[in-house]
Write a protein that holds these residues in place. Sequence first.
Motif, mmCIF file in Angstrom:
data_model
loop_
_atom_site.group_PDB
_atom_site.id
_atom_site.type_symbol
_atom_site.label_atom_id
_atom_site.label_comp_id
_atom_site.label_asym_id
_atom_site.label_seq_id
_atom_site.Cartn_x
_atom_site.Cartn_y
_atom_site.Cartn_z
ATOM 1 N N MET A 1 15.091 4.704 -14.127
ATOM 2 C CA MET A 1 16.079 5.024 -13.107
ATOM 3 C C MET A 1 15.825 4.246 -11.825
ATOM 4 O O MET A 1 16.666 4.191 -10.952
ATOM 5 C CB MET A 1 16.071 6.517 -12.828
ATOM 6 N N ILE A 2 14.596 3.696 -11.749
ATOM 7 C CA ILE A 2 14.294 2.926 -10.548
ATOM 8 C C ILE A 2 14.317 1.457 -10.907
ATOM 9 O O ILE A 2 13.710 1.025 -11.896
ATOM 10 C CB ILE A 2 12.932 3.348 -9.983
ATOM 11 N N GLN A 6 13.288 -2.663 -6.844
ATOM 12 C CA GLN A 6 12.712 -1.634 -5.993
ATOM 13 C C GLN A 6 11.216 -1.530 -6.254
ATOM 14 O O GLN A 6 10.419 -1.459 -5.332
ATOM 15 C CB GLN A 6 13.399 -0.306 -6.283
ATOM 16 N N LYS A 7 10.841 -1.555 -7.529
ATOM 17 C CA LYS A 7 9.430 -1.512 -7.889
ATOM 18 C C LYS A 7 8.686 -2.663 -7.247
ATOM 19 O O LYS A 7 7.602 -2.520 -6.705
ATOM 20 C CB LYS A 7 9.263 -1.594 -9.412
ATOM 21 N N VAL A 10 8.322 -2.193 -3.483
ATOM 22 C CA VAL A 10 7.313 -1.204 -3.123
ATOM 23 C C VAL A 10 5.922 -1.754 -3.395
ATOM 24 O O VAL A 10 5.002 -1.592 -2.608
ATOM 25 C CB VAL A 10 7.565 0.107 -3.887
ATOM 26 N N GLY A 11 5.808 -2.462 -4.519
ATOM 27 C CA GLY A 11 4.515 -3.064 -4.853
ATOM 28 C C GLY A 11 4.060 -4.012 -3.764
ATOM 29 O O GLY A 11 2.893 -4.025 -3.364
ATOM 30 N N ARG A 13 4.964 -3.897 -0.581
ATOM 31 C CA ARG A 13 4.655 -3.193 0.653
ATOM 32 C C ARG A 13 3.324 -2.483 0.553
ATOM 33 O O ARG A 13 2.621 -2.323 1.522
ATOM 34 C CB ARG A 13 5.756 -2.157 0.936
ATOM 35 N N ALA A 14 2.988 -2.029 -0.646
ATOM 36 C CA ALA A 14 1.835 -1.162 -0.754
ATOM 37 C C ALA A 14 0.654 -1.840 -1.441
ATOM 38 O O ALA A 14 -0.116 -1.208 -2.103
ATOM 39 C CB ALA A 14 2.221 0.087 -1.524
ATOM 40 N N PRO A 196 -5.838 17.580 8.489
ATOM 41 C CA PRO A 196 -5.444 16.191 8.179
ATOM 42 C C PRO A 196 -4.343 15.676 9.101
ATOM 43 O O PRO A 196 -4.370 14.519 9.503
ATOM 44 C CB PRO A 196 -4.943 16.273 6.734
ATOM 45 N N ALA A 197 -3.406 16.558 9.454
ATOM 46 C CA ALA A 197 -2.307 16.100 10.311
ATOM 47 C C ALA A 197 -2.811 15.800 11.722
ATOM 48 O O ALA A 197 -2.257 14.951 12.410
ATOM 49 C CB ALA A 197 -1.198 17.147 10.354
ATOM 50 N N LYS A 272 -5.087 5.090 6.566
ATOM 51 C CA LYS A 272 -4.280 4.082 5.877
ATOM 52 C C LYS A 272 -2.898 4.597 5.524
ATOM 53 O O LYS A 272 -1.972 3.830 5.336
ATOM 54 C CB LYS A 272 -4.998 3.657 4.594
ATOM 55 N N TRP A 273 -2.790 5.927 5.428
ATOM 56 C CA TRP A 273 -1.513 6.526 5.043
ATOM 57 C C TRP A 273 -0.502 6.484 6.159
ATOM 58 O O TRP A 273 0.672 6.704 5.948
ATOM 59 C CB TRP A 273 -1.729 7.965 4.611
ATOM 60 N N GLN A 274 -0.960 6.192 7.401
ATOM 61 C CA GLN A 274 -0.029 6.261 8.531
ATOM 62 C C GLN A 274 1.000 5.142 8.479
ATOM 63 O O GLN A 274 0.669 4.014 8.163
ATOM 64 C CB GLN A 274 -0.798 6.144 9.839
ATOM 65 N N ASP A 275 2.221 5.503 8.840
ATOM 66 C CA ASP A 275 3.290 4.507 8.844
ATOM 67 C C ASP A 275 3.352 3.879 10.232
ATOM 68 O O ASP A 275 4.223 4.155 11.018
ATOM 69 C CB ASP A 275 4.611 5.202 8.500
ATOM 70 N N ASN A 279 -0.411 -0.812 9.942
ATOM 71 C CA ASN A 279 -0.496 -0.718 8.495
ATOM 72 C C ASN A 279 0.611 -1.487 7.781
ATOM 73 O O ASN A 279 0.793 -1.346 6.597
ATOM 74 C CB ASN A 279 -0.428 0.755 8.073
ATOM 75 N N PRO B 80 2.047 13.090 4.542
ATOM 76 C CA PRO B 80 1.889 11.635 4.577
ATOM 77 C C PRO B 80 0.491 11.151 4.225
ATOM 78 O O PRO B 80 0.321 9.980 3.880
ATOM 79 C CB PRO B 80 2.244 11.273 6.027
ATOM 80 N N TRP B 81 -0.521 12.027 4.318
ATOM 81 C CA TRP B 81 -1.877 11.574 4.020
ATOM 82 C C TRP B 81 -2.240 11.741 2.544
ATOM 83 O O TRP B 81 -3.349 11.435 2.141
ATOM 84 C CB TRP B 81 -2.900 12.316 4.892
ATOM 85 N N PHE B 114 4.010 5.263 -9.930
ATOM 86 C CA PHE B 114 3.947 5.318 -8.460
ATOM 87 C C PHE B 114 2.953 6.371 -7.960
ATOM 88 O O PHE B 114 2.978 6.708 -6.784
ATOM 89 C CB PHE B 114 5.333 5.622 -7.887
ATOM 90 N N LYS B 120 4.728 6.720 2.926
ATOM 91 C CA LYS B 120 5.300 5.696 3.791
ATOM 92 C C LYS B 120 5.844 4.510 2.999
ATOM 93 O O LYS B 120 6.664 3.750 3.503
ATOM 94 C CB LYS B 120 4.265 5.210 4.810
ATOM 95 N N ASP B 121 5.356 4.344 1.761
ATOM 96 C CA ASP B 121 5.811 3.210 0.959
ATOM 97 C C ASP B 121 6.971 3.566 0.040
ATOM 98 O O ASP B 121 7.360 2.764 -0.795
ATOM 99 C CB ASP B 121 4.654 2.673 0.118
#
Lengths: 281, 243
Positions: A1-2, A6-7, A10-11, A13-14, A196-197, A272-275, A279, B80-81, B114, B120-121
């Motif tokens: 479906m994706i 798109q894959k 995303v690949g 970007r990440a 965490p937040a 690393k998760w921060q947008d 990053n 997000p984390w 995924f 974020k991605d």
Amino acid sequence: MISETQKWKVGQRASPQKLSSSKGLFRVGKGFALGSILPIILLIAWEIAARVGLLAPHLLPAPSIILEKIISMYRDGSLFGHVSITLTRVLLGFAIGTAAAVVIGAIVGYAKTAEQVLDPLFQAFRSIPSLAWVPLFILWMGIGEPSKISLIAVGVFFPVYLNIVAGIQGVDRKLIEVGRIYQLTPFQLTKRIILPAALPSFITGMRSGLGLGWMFVVAAELMGASEGLGYLLVVGQNTYSPDTVIASILLFAILGKGTDALLKWIEYRSLKWQDSINNQA
Amino acid sequence: MLNVKRLKRMFNNNQAGFHNINFSVDKGEIIGILGTSGCGKSTLLRVLSGLDPYYEGNISSSDEANNGVGMMFQEPRLLPWLSVRKNISFGLKKEERTSTKYQTYLDLVGLTGFENHYPKDLSGGMAQRTAIARALITEPEVLLLDEPFSALDAFTKMQLQDLLLSIWQKKKTTMLLVTHDIDEALYLCDRILILKGQPGEVFAEVQVERSKPRTRGDAYLSQQKAHILNLLNVEQKAAGELK
């Protein structure tokens, strides 16, 4: 479906090991090189100015003389002693101050009543210039290590405390609701969502706390110490040797930058998760 | 299996919220709750999900498993984390969180491969797919959906509506869908409750007697749409405002 595009996107970007790739290393190296240009130019200009006699050697000796001083201190073994005692004081004070700030900040940030009871008091303490504590701490604890470490801990405490409280209070209500849907207990909610937040602002607090820790170690060591980089400053002043003073300033700069870089690395690793801009691919 | 009796939740001096809500949901049903904005649709879901404890009335459930409810919001609300895998496993018990249980649901929502990405991605649609998987993994007795697709573009929206239907066909999950999109309600729901007024109450109930999957723009659905628009009085009101 994706879709495949798109894959692919995303690949891209990440891409996970950005730093370990040769391109990533090159980028880090490039950043380092760019950051070194100005200091190197300044050093060369300083050296030349000192050699041709533009600068008075009893006020501002040449970098080479300062380097010689550091090397001679290294040779007679005193360098390690001074650096290690100062570093120990900072790290101990930092650890104590941060630990206290985490506990109190978490309580104040989480419980409204605790905030109303405790926060005005802490804000009042915060507005006391921290150097004003020095005589009191010396009276209470003498001139030894406890008074110095306490002073540093007080300095570290406030920025960490403020940032933790702000971080916890700023946690998105929407994320807390996700936890409540799964019927988390207050403890689980704190551990799995709130902390965490709040981590980004906690790390910001730690970095500014560490900076203050380095400031306060100088204050503490100027007041009375028999070893340490701050003590070297006093010795340099009393013996009219600007090379000793500048050497210890330089060592402070290196140590301060080094410990901050360590925290920055931890920040990079854990956020690393921060947008954020940092990053972006 | 879910029974709601004389449910009431009001605020702003009884100007907002809802009152006198009665309905029951059977196992495997998809119920739509449709209404114009401000009639308490979202508040109703917040009460049913337990996020809002200040209600009057009675909510009872006949399900013994007591897996609680699953909830999907308008936004994905991923943490997000956490990676996609950990986000999906979020609602599980500690022992299960590290298991490979997530894989089934990851595949179910079409995100295979995924699992290690961070939110974020992800694109908006992928994030919402992750949220669907997270809501389903605890196998809730009712899945509450609060305008889950309203922030997505038209194509992603249709894709995810079809995804939701295919999940329903496989799992027969009971769902309560709050929406302001009449087409969406007609495409997915077995029954549609129409809320109206401020504070809102159930104004009408519309049965959609077509087996799923349905064809979008089917003549019967268009007819029902006209009926609902008529019930909601939207057209007359708009015309009235123009004068």
